[in-house]
Design an enzyme around this catalytic site. Structure first.
Site: not given
Ligand SMILES: Cc1ncc(COP(=O)(O)O)c(C=O)c1O
Lengths: 398, 259
Positions: B49, B60
């Site tokens: 990824e 995040d």
């Protein structure tokens, strides 16, 4: 018949708006939207909010004609909608009381908020104290320094203030941090967003809660002058005080709408927050709207002496009104805003917030483009007490 | 069938399970990130990824925020994403999915971005802040080129949304393990099993679980009920403290959780 501009309820305003957020937040946005849709049609809700405004916020706010101030700009009349006289000192409380009532309806015991100038944080902390909710306010580290007084106010009111140290350490990053908190605590927590940005339903809902400003003003101006104003002026950060006073007049085509955004060091320098004049459409904080960004789609840092206008995005409804040509958006530099702050203080005995001073500085331009004798209604969105540190240093008073 | 989906199904059928590894492109520099991806591929990651550093990464946690901030501070440019992919592709066959927040893609031009993905040899993209409801332009651009388009489902997603997001996905469905942002969790929620169960019941695309996975035991556990485990923060942390060697070691350690 073309639909009325004021009838637009989202999620989209033309190509703007929407819900560009991670999937985990969608359920909370759906819940909020459903709760809000039910509440706005429910008289017990609207009555409760109206009663709170009467007995706690201090609504309706008055209108003051600023004669000595207006005289500096030639032949115009300037009327101030005094949102600075609301409890906590700005328009922000209108939205906060509405959303706090919704949080109660949803059974949420904790509210979180972002704040730039601290006014929305103070209003949120106030509502949390009033309703007995836990409150966490995210504030960029840079802003905790330039608005130290408001940090103290929030703490005294019982809120926890978290200084955000990532990114540009201003309002944009405080919103990111609030969104991260919300993802993790969505069951217990309502995110009390403080402006007309963010994913649907925030832009519509926050606008609706502030539309009381324009509704009151319309009646007051008719009573005072026998006619509608020629122009309405407001400062634009995320755009909540501006849309609040614009909304009741959107379909009155003869009334010009003017938003004044922060041009910082100047609109043609790299240091400004003039999103609608210098931005391009993109996605920031969950909505498609004009925003300041670089060629790679990275959000640019904004700059303004005013923490409340120091934001690289803007609410989607303003982007739509700009593209339609219904509203005009104009940049005001730090220096122009500070001059206007001083002028308003010394001609009217009203110390405005530095955010608000951007709208007042706009009179210079409006006096040139409006017909002689024009009536201008300005949203005096907040008082300047919180800005004494900045103003004191700027003017060499402390 | 897409290359990613084929691998997920083969690994499932053979009882091995799948390890998907995230790393930010351009972190700490372009060439360092190329070496990191190659090391992850050679030491046990089945799918890579490729994270696009972005100024406002709301999904995040601090570890990935700081790493991507560093990549940006070191001058990372969006087009370098494709350079990273090309350079990794020269060395390994491992499928690569880009992970990008929406605005950089929008600014690049959705169709141009899809074309660049195809030209550089990537298999598709995961879009953490784009729900299929807003994603018509991307789904079109990806479908035209048979690129994978991976959407998220979460513990909070209604049954109707799990169904719609799964149907809109190609490659796999990204099951968010827990209500929260990326970062390590000592215990994975029961919620992960539930959300995977909902996707599996639909019998359409395979599903991998992401957010919070950092140990071989968790990789094993997740692969017992899902089609793959996605790891990000743990790899970034391993790189931070031990460089390429630390990352290699962490990859091997987590791959031991596979059958
Ligand atoms: C007094 C005042 N006016 C205006 C603003 C700008 O926000 P908005 O554009 O949402 O009205 C702020 C924000 O903090 C404020 O405190």
């Amino acid at each position: 018949m073309t639909p009325k501009l004021s009838a637009q309820v989202g999620p989209y305003f033309g190509q703007f708006g929407g819900r560009f957020v991670p999937e985990p937040l969608i359920a909370a946005l759906d819940e909020l939207d459903a709760t809000y849709q039910a509440a706005r049609k429910d008289e017990s809700f609207t009555n409760e909010l109206a009663q709170l405004h009467l007995e706690y916020t201090g609504r309706p706010s008055i209108i003051t004609e600023a004669k000595r101030f207006a005289a500096q700009f030639g032949d115009i009349r300037v009327f101030l909608k005094r949102e600075d006289l609301n409890h906590t000192g700005s328009h922000k409380i209108n939205n906060v009381m509405g959303q706090a009532l919704l949080a109660k309806r949803m059974g949420k015991k904790r509210i979180i908020a972002e704040t730039g100038a601290g006014q929305h944080g103070v209003a949120s902390a106030t509502a949390a104290a009033y309703f007995g909710l836990d409150c966490v306010v995210y504030m960029g580290e840079v802003d905790t320094e330039r608005q130290a007084l408001n940090v103290a106010r929030m703490k005294l009111l019982g809120a926890e203030v978290v200084a955000v140290t990532t990114g540009s350490r201003t309002l944009k990053d405080a919103i990111n941090e609030a969104l991260r908190d919300w993802v993790a605590n969505v069951d217990s927590t309502h995110y009390l967003l403080g402006t007309v940005a963010g994913p649907h339903p925030f832009p519509t809902m926050v606008r609706d809660f502030h539309s009381v400003i324009g509704k009151e003003s319309k009646e007051q101006m008719l009573a005072l002058t026998g006619r509608l104003p020629d122009a309405i002026a407001a400062c634009v950060g995320g755009g909540s005080n501006a849309i609040g006073i614009f909304h009741a007049f959107l379909d009155d085509e003869a009334v010009q709408l003017w938003g004044f955004e922060a041009a910082g060091d100047g609109i043609d320098t790299p240091h400004h927050a003039a999103t609608l004049n210098r931005g391009v459409p993109g996605v920031l904080h969950g909505a498609m709207s004009y925003m300041l960004q670089d060629a790679d789609g990275q959000t640019s840092e904004s700059h303004s002496i005013s923490a409340g206008l120091d934001y690289p995005g803007v609410g989607p409804e303003h982007s739509w009104l700009k593209d339609l040509g219904r509203a005009n958006y104009f940049g005001i530099t730090d220096a122009q805003a500070m001059d206007a702050m001083k002028l308003m203080s010394q001609t009217e005995g009203i110390i405005p917030a530095i955010e608000t001073a951007h709208a007042l500085a706009g009179m210079e331009h409006l006096s040139k483009v409006l017909p002689k004798g024009a009536h201008v209604l300005v949203n005096l969105s907040g008082r300047g007490d919180k800005d004494m540190e900045t103003a004191g240093r700027y003017f060499g008073l402390i | 069938m897409s290359k990613v989906e084929t691998i997920l199904r083969q690994n499932r059928d053979s009882g091995r399970g799948t390890l998907v590894g995230y790393f930010p492109a351009g972190y700490p520099t372009l060439d360092d990130s190329v070496a990191a991806f190659v090391a992850m591929a050679k030491n046990g990651c089945d799918i890579l990824e490729v994270g696009v550093p972005y100024s406002d990464p709301v999904m995040d946690g601090l570890v990935i925020q700081q790493a991507t901030e560093k990549a940006l501070a070191n001058g990372f440019r969006l087009s370098e994403t494709f350079e990273v992919i090309r350079k990794v592709r020269e060395q390994v066959d491992t499928p690569m999915l880009v992970m990008s927040y929406w605005n950089p893609v929008l600014r690049y031009g959705v169709d141009n971005f899809a074309q660049a993905l195809e030209d550089s040899g990537a298999q598709g993209m995961i879009t953490p802040d784009l729900i299929p409801d807003e994603g018509a332009s991307w789904i079109d651009a990806a479908t035209k080129r048979d690129l994978d388009h991976v959407f998220l489902v979460a513990p909070s997603s209604s049954d109707a949304r799990v169904k719609a997001n799964s149907a809109a996905s190609q490659g796999f469905v990204y099951s968010v393990s827990t209500m929260g942002i990326t970062g390590e969790r000592a215990n994975l929620d029961q919620l992960a099993r539930q959300v995977v169960g909902k996707v599996k019941d639909l019998g359409t695309a395979p599903t991998c679980v992401g957010v919070g996975i950092s140990s071989a035991e968790q990789v094993r556990e997740v692969n017992s009920y899902a089609d793959g485990a996605i790891v990000g923060t743990a790899f970034v942390k391993a790189y931070e403290s031990g460089g390429l060697e630390g990352l290699t070691e962490k990859t091997r350690e987590l791959a031991r959780g596979l059958g």
